[in-house]
Write an enzyme that holds these catalytic residues in place. Structure first.
Site, mmCIF file in Angstrom:
data_model
loop_
_atom_site.group_PDB
_atom_site.id
_atom_site.type_symbol
_atom_site.label_atom_id
_atom_site.label_comp_id
_atom_site.label_asym_id
_atom_site.label_seq_id
_atom_site.Cartn_x
_atom_site.Cartn_y
_atom_site.Cartn_z
ATOM 1 N N GLY A 1 0.697 -1.231 0.102
ATOM 2 C CA GLY A 1 -0.084 0.085 0.141
ATOM 3 C C GLY A 1 0.549 1.376 0.062
ATOM 4 N N ASN B 1 -4.450 -10.707 -2.067
ATOM 5 C CA ASN B 1 -5.019 -9.792 -1.112
ATOM 6 C C ASN B 1 -6.362 -9.829 -1.362
ATOM 7 O OD1 ASN B 1 -5.848 -7.809 0.380
ATOM 8 N ND2 ASN B 1 -4.984 -6.072 -0.940
ATOM 9 N N ASN C 1 1.793 -7.692 -4.578
ATOM 10 C CA ASN C 1 0.429 -8.084 -3.832
ATOM 11 C C ASN C 1 -0.480 -7.874 -5.068
ATOM 12 O OD1 ASN C 1 -2.098 -7.095 -2.789
ATOM 13 N ND2 ASN C 1 -0.931 -7.173 -0.645
ATOM 14 N N SER D 1 -2.199 -9.164 9.674
ATOM 15 C CA SER D 1 -3.310 -9.039 8.738
ATOM 16 C C SER D 1 -3.428 -7.731 8.141
ATOM 17 C CB SER D 1 -4.567 -8.987 9.753
ATOM 18 O OG SER D 1 -4.646 -7.748 10.549
ATOM 19 N N ASN D 2 -4.628 -7.674 7.319
ATOM 20 C CA ASN D 2 -4.826 -6.389 6.673
ATOM 21 C C ASN D 2 -5.411 -5.193 7.639
ATOM 22 O OD1 ASN D 2 -5.411 -4.172 4.675
ATOM 23 N ND2 ASN D 2 -5.438 -6.285 3.052
ATOM 24 N N THR D 3 -6.154 -4.299 7.347
ATOM 25 C CA THR D 3 -6.698 -3.103 8.021
ATOM 26 C C THR D 3 -8.034 -3.708 8.712
ATOM 27 O OG1 THR D 3 -7.834 -2.364 6.391
ATOM 28 C CG2 THR D 3 -5.673 -1.156 6.829
ATOM 29 N N TYR E 1 3.334 -0.581 8.162
ATOM 30 C CA TYR E 1 3.345 0.716 7.358
ATOM 31 C C TYR E 1 3.124 2.118 8.370
ATOM 32 C CZ TYR E 1 1.115 3.551 3.562
ATOM 33 O OH TYR E 1 0.949 4.722 2.902
ATOM 34 N N LYS F 1 2.585 1.373 -4.018
ATOM 35 C CA LYS F 1 1.551 0.509 -4.757
ATOM 36 C C LYS F 1 2.115 0.202 -6.184
ATOM 37 C CE LYS F 1 -2.644 2.188 -2.570
ATOM 38 N NZ LYS F 1 -3.451 0.990 -2.033
ATOM 39 N N SER G 1 -8.830 -6.388 1.483
ATOM 40 C CA SER G 1 -9.040 -4.988 1.476
ATOM 41 C C SER G 1 -10.433 -4.791 1.668
ATOM 42 C CB SER G 1 -8.591 -4.357 0.108
ATOM 43 O OG SER G 1 -9.328 -2.953 0.270
ATOM 44 N N GLY H 1 -8.854 2.405 -2.031
ATOM 45 C CA GLY H 1 -9.566 1.562 -3.354
ATOM 46 C C GLY H 1 -8.698 1.036 -4.459
ATOM 47 N N PHE H 2 -7.722 0.593 -3.958
ATOM 48 C CA PHE H 2 -6.717 0.087 -5.044
ATOM 49 C C PHE H 2 -6.537 0.971 -6.202
ATOM 50 C CE2 PHE H 2 -8.046 -4.633 -4.062
ATOM 51 C CZ PHE H 2 -7.146 -4.650 -3.145
ATOM 52 N N ASN I 1 -11.951 -2.014 1.300
ATOM 53 C CA ASN I 1 -12.107 -0.775 0.150
ATOM 54 C C ASN I 1 -12.842 -1.140 -1.008
ATOM 55 O OD1 ASN I 1 -11.896 0.934 2.356
ATOM 56 N ND2 ASN I 1 -9.647 0.801 1.944
ATOM 57 N N THR I 2 -13.010 -2.660 -1.750
ATOM 58 C CA THR I 2 -13.194 -3.201 -2.739
ATOM 59 C C THR I 2 -14.538 -3.781 -2.544
ATOM 60 O OG1 THR I 2 -11.156 -2.902 -3.947
ATOM 61 C CG2 THR I 2 -12.845 -4.251 -4.856
ATOM 62 N N ASN J 1 -7.692 4.460 5.825
ATOM 63 C CA ASN J 1 -7.622 4.747 4.187
ATOM 64 C C ASN J 1 -9.044 4.122 3.682
ATOM 65 O OD1 ASN J 1 -6.752 2.525 2.073
ATOM 66 N ND2 ASN J 1 -5.876 1.884 4.183
ATOM 67 N N LYS K 1 -3.200 -12.897 2.149
ATOM 68 C CA LYS K 1 -3.301 -11.879 3.106
ATOM 69 C C LYS K 1 -4.826 -11.792 3.529
ATOM 70 C CE LYS K 1 -2.269 -6.963 4.040
ATOM 71 N NZ LYS K 1 -1.540 -5.889 3.541
HETATM 72 C C1 LIG Z 1 -2.851 4.164 3.212
HETATM 73 C C2 LIG Z 1 -2.675 2.773 3.143
HETATM 74 C C3 LIG Z 1 -2.881 2.001 2.047
HETATM 75 C C4 LIG Z 1 -2.837 0.456 2.070
HETATM 76 N N1 LIG Z 1 -3.083 -0.168 0.715
HETATM 77 C C5 LIG Z 1 -2.978 -1.600 0.869
HETATM 78 C C6 LIG Z 1 -3.071 -2.367 -0.313
HETATM 79 O O1 LIG Z 1 -3.271 -1.726 -1.421
HETATM 80 N N2 LIG Z 1 -3.110 -3.566 -0.314
HETATM 81 C C7 LIG Z 1 -2.911 -4.267 1.020
HETATM 82 O O2 LIG Z 1 -2.844 -5.496 0.938
HETATM 83 N N3 LIG Z 1 -2.855 -3.616 2.128
HETATM 84 C C8 LIG Z 1 -2.883 -2.140 2.132
HETATM 85 N N4 LIG Z 1 -2.968 -1.659 3.176
HETATM 86 C C9 LIG Z 1 -2.696 -2.219 4.732
HETATM 87 C C10 LIG Z 1 -1.280 -2.465 5.084
HETATM 88 O O3 LIG Z 1 -0.654 -3.256 4.139
HETATM 89 C C11 LIG Z 1 -1.236 -3.243 6.429
HETATM 90 O O4 LIG Z 1 -1.823 -4.417 6.336
HETATM 91 C C12 LIG Z 1 -2.020 -2.428 7.453
HETATM 92 O O5 LIG Z 1 -2.019 -1.059 7.483
HETATM 93 C C13 LIG Z 1 -1.793 -2.788 8.734
HETATM 94 O O6 LIG Z 1 -0.244 -2.662 9.069
HETATM 95 P P1 LIG Z 1 0.050 -1.083 9.915
HETATM 96 O O7 LIG Z 1 -0.588 -0.982 11.185
HETATM 97 O O8 LIG Z 1 1.417 -1.417 10.437
HETATM 98 O O9 LIG Z 1 -0.099 -0.034 8.968
HETATM 99 C C14 LIG Z 1 -2.716 -0.431 3.500
HETATM 100 C C15 LIG Z 1 -2.474 0.475 4.563
HETATM 101 C C16 LIG Z 1 -2.631 1.813 4.377
HETATM 102 C C17 LIG Z 1 -2.487 2.748 5.559
#
Ligand SMILES: Cc1cc2nc3c(=O)[nH]c(=O)nc-3n(C[C@H](O)[C@H](O)[C@H](O)COP(=O)(O)O)c2cc1C
Length: 343
Positions: A59, A167, A136, A234-236, A306, A62, A170, A110-111, A172-173, A107, A206
């Site tokens: 993320g 992935n 990813n 994990s993811n968010t 991140y 990208k 997410s 949305g890819f 957001n999709t 965030n 993921k």
């Molecule tokens: C701005 C932003 C964009 C992200 N975009 C993606 C993404 O495109 N694909 C994905 O698998 N995770 C994406 N993530 C999730 C991160 O890879 C990560 O899984 C998540 O933020 C948890 O880690 P952190 O708490 O260290 O940020 C994004 C996170 C942030 C903050």
């Protein structure tokens, strides 16, 4: 580090997405070199050699613009993407929010990305001085066939990826996370298994932290059945654990400090479900060496971050790596791999 502390007020005065673009532009000037990380952090996962277990999560980069530069900063690996088969603009702005009081980010990007073909060219030309570069992959929002998009991603990106990350988490999709559900996951993973070439890169899956009871067991079983090489946990999150910031109600995925405990507990569930048969990558709220060490002791072979980089600057990976090397020594281990799952 001190430089970032000086620059941070200026960066934080900018809109979050403008600041992100400025950071990517600045990183392009960074001279490339090998990062020289402590030898005790070298580890091997899914057949790949990592100079340190501390990676940059998906993320941030990208479109694979600065992967080599990120490795030069002291990250042990970097995951570019999410990349979709076709370019897409993502959601309307604003779609990225800093929750400074909470050390968090929301965030709903949305890819947004320039598509796989564009990143492919850059990855092909990219210097391979440092650790692994993972790619990813995701599905286009308007695609009539999400599974077909993952199959296309495997085919398009395997030759330039040290590993692929599928992935399906997410938020957001619309509809994407449903791929984690029972039948859908089997269909997806079996299609991906069919698209992989012999000698191709390992494939990581993921997952989201917002799971129901029984999901980790089911996901681990499906992953093992279909030859998945590791799970990223994990993811968010779409949940909102105690947020102070005025942006707390913005829609999207929450990351950073408020996600830490939830991601750690989800990792423990996956460790229990897999009993060490499947490597795990811990991600979510990791901000220092204690967090990274805790995640490794809970069963993660690798970790990613991140959001903490937004608050602590690009040298965070090197500082965590040095802290981890101290912990390895203090625990009487010779290598970080010995600490995995020891809690
Ligand atoms: C701005 C932003 C964009 C992200 N975009 C993606 C993404 O495109 N694909 C994905 O698998 N995770 C994406 N993530 C999730 C991160 O890879 C990560 O899984 C998540 O933020 C948890 O880690 P952190 O708490 O260290 O940020 C994004 C996170 C942030 C903050």
């Amino acid at each position: 580090m001190r430089l970032y502390r000086l620059l941070r007020p200026f960066m934080f005065a900018l809109d979050a997405e403008v600041a992100h673009r400025a950071t990517i532009a600045a990183l392009k000037w960074l001279p490339l070199h090998s990062a020289h990380l402590p030898a005790s952090l070298r580890t091997s996962v899914a057949g790949l050699e990592f100079p340190s277990p501390v990676g940059l999560a998906a993320g941030f980069d990208k479109d694979a613009e600065v992967a080599a530069e990120i490795l030069s900063l002291g990250f042990g690996f970097v995951e570019v993407g999410t990349l979709t088969p076709r370019p897409q603009a993502g959601n309307p702005k604003p779609r990225l929010f800093r929750l400074a009081e909470d050390r968090a980010v929301i965030n709903r990007m949305g890819f947004n990305n320039r598509g796989q073909a564009d990143a492919f060219m850059r990855l092909k030309a990219c210097s391979r001085l440092g650790g692994p570069i993972g790619v990813n992959i995701g599905a286009n929002k308007d695609s009539p066939d999400f599974v077909g998009d993952y199959v296309a991603g495997v085919k398009a990106m395997s030759s330039v990826a040290d590993y692929l990350a599928v992935n399906i988490s997410s938020p957001n999709t619309p509809g994407l996370r449903a791929l984690q559900n029972h039948g859908a996951l089997d269909t997806l993973l079996s299609a991906i298994a069919g698209a992989r070439l012999k000698g191709g890169p390992p494939v990581f899956l993921k997952v989201a932290p917002d799971l129901e009871k029984g999901d980790p067991d089911r996901i681990v079983r499906a992953a093992l059945d279909h030859g998945i090489d590791a799970i990223i946990v994990s993811n968010t999150t779409v949940s909102r654990p105690a947020i102070k910031s005025r942006y707390g109600r913005e829609q999207g995925g929450l990351s950073g400090a408020p996600l830490r405990q939830m991601a750690l507990e989800t990792l423990r569930l996956f460790r229990k479900a897999s009993s060490g048969t499947l490597p795990l990558v811990g991600c979510g709220g990791i901000a220092n060496a204690d967090d990274a060490w805790g995640r490794i002791r809970a069963g993660a072979s690798l970790v990613q971050l991140y959001s903490a980089m937004v608050y602590k600057g690009p040298h965070i990976a090197r500082r965590i790596a040095e802290g981890l090397a101290d912990k390895v020594r203090e625990a009487g281990f010779s290598s970080i791999a010995e600490a995995v799952g020891t809690e």
